[in-house]
Design an enzyme around this catalytic site. Structure first.
Site, mmCIF file in Angstrom:
data_model
loop_
_atom_site.group_PDB
_atom_site.id
_atom_site.type_symbol
_atom_site.label_atom_id
_atom_site.label_comp_id
_atom_site.label_asym_id
_atom_site.label_seq_id
_atom_site.Cartn_x
_atom_site.Cartn_y
_atom_site.Cartn_z
ATOM 1 N N HIS A 172 45.631 41.636 36.991
ATOM 2 C CA HIS A 172 44.928 41.072 38.148
ATOM 3 C C HIS A 172 43.894 42.029 38.933
ATOM 4 O O HIS A 172 44.184 43.138 39.068
ATOM 5 C CB HIS A 172 45.910 40.476 39.292
ATOM 6 C CG HIS A 172 47.040 41.503 39.872
ATOM 7 N ND1 HIS A 172 46.563 42.370 40.743
ATOM 8 C CD2 HIS A 172 48.059 42.152 39.362
ATOM 9 C CE1 HIS A 172 47.709 43.088 41.077
ATOM 10 N NE2 HIS A 172 48.232 42.968 39.899
ATOM 11 N N ASP A 173 42.913 41.158 39.266
ATOM 12 C CA ASP A 173 42.088 41.882 40.315
ATOM 13 C C ASP A 173 41.178 43.052 39.555
ATOM 14 O O ASP A 173 40.509 43.975 40.306
ATOM 15 C CB ASP A 173 42.583 42.618 41.612
ATOM 16 C CG ASP A 173 43.444 41.504 42.270
ATOM 17 O OD1 ASP A 173 42.743 40.588 42.736
ATOM 18 O OD2 ASP A 173 44.545 41.434 42.349
ATOM 19 N N GLY A 224 46.391 46.484 37.645
ATOM 20 C CA GLY A 224 45.779 45.729 38.625
ATOM 21 C C GLY A 224 45.073 46.615 39.314
ATOM 22 O O GLY A 224 45.136 47.758 39.622
#
Length: 255
Positions: A119-120, A137
């Site tokens: 994520h991200d 992440g």
């Protein structure tokens, strides 16, 4: 162009020439650009936007919710650019509201078998991530980066453009532009001078970057002291990229 066994949500938007293989599942809020080929047994969840002329191989999972335990189902997104190759068993997760709510992958990247992009993450263009590389992440990766097989990248790390890792490297700090690292934990080895020569960079530019590397990594200086010395040089765009990547570091650089 779309196999009869594929399951595509009515709210997905696919360009007219997108190819979809058998047993692939495409969820709502997915947009896929022209010329993209999706193999069998792929799962794509949204909100996800995929650009033109990408190739996604079998058993990839793209745009799934992340593994961050703080994630509570908030609306987040994944953006993938053009001309990327996403091989078997690659997993790419959407962002979280703890960051910008977005995972982004640029253009012309090769993600080999079993790569995970968490994520991200913000990933640029023309990168190669070898088999089973794991990117945690909030990681930022520039352009032209090569990550050797089974490389692990700690969350929040930054990897500058044209950097390289050896296979099985564990990256726990930032890697400045051009720098080659290896080991567990990773340590700096040199700069990617061969890559510079292949790109046609002049001997003068390469020599300046070689000296800059020695200033930062071989003279026993603190990063602040090294930057003071580098600031005294007449920096072209190549050296400036190196200096900027040093200044952008928040976790400390890999030495």
């Amino acid at each position: 162009m779309i196999h009869t066994t594929a399951i595509i949500d009515a709210r997905a938007e696919l360009a007219s020439d997108v190819q979809v293989g058998p047993y692939t599942v495409i969820g709502p809020d997915v947009k896929i650009g022209a010329g993209t080929v999706i193999g069998p047994h792929v799962v794509i969840q949204g909100p996800t936007t995929i650009g033109r002329d990408n190739r996604i191989f079998q058993f990839a999972s793209v745009g799934e919710a992340c593994q961050d335990k703080k994630y509570k189902g908030e609306p987040t997104a994944l953006e993938i650019g053009d001309n990327n190759v996403i091989r078997e068993h690659v997993t790419i997760h959407r962002g979280t509201v703890q960051d910008n709510g977005l995972t982004r992958i640029g253009h012309n990247n090769l993600l080999m078998v079993g790569v995970h992009v968490a994520h991200d993450c913000m990933i640029g263009n023309d990168n190669i991530f070898a088999n089973t590389t794991g990117i945690a992440g909030h990681v930022h990766i520039g352009d032209g980066v090569i990550l050797g097989g089974m490389t692990g990248v700690h969350q929040f790390c930054r990897i500058g453009s044209y950097a390289m890792t050896a296979g099985c490297s564990l990256v726990v700090k930032d890697i400045p532009a051009y720098v080659m690292v290896g080991g567990n934990p990773a340590a700096s080895r040199s700069m990617n001078f061969e890559g510079m020569r292949r790109r046609g960079w002049s001997a003068e530019v390469i020599s300046q970057l070689r000296q800059a590397y020695k200033t930062v990594f071989r003279q026993g200086l603190t990063l602040e002291q090294a930057l003071e010395k580098l600031d005294q040089l007449e920096a072209g765009p190549e050296l400036q990229l190196f200096i900027d990547s040093l200044r952008a570091s928040e976790r400390g650089i890999t030495r």
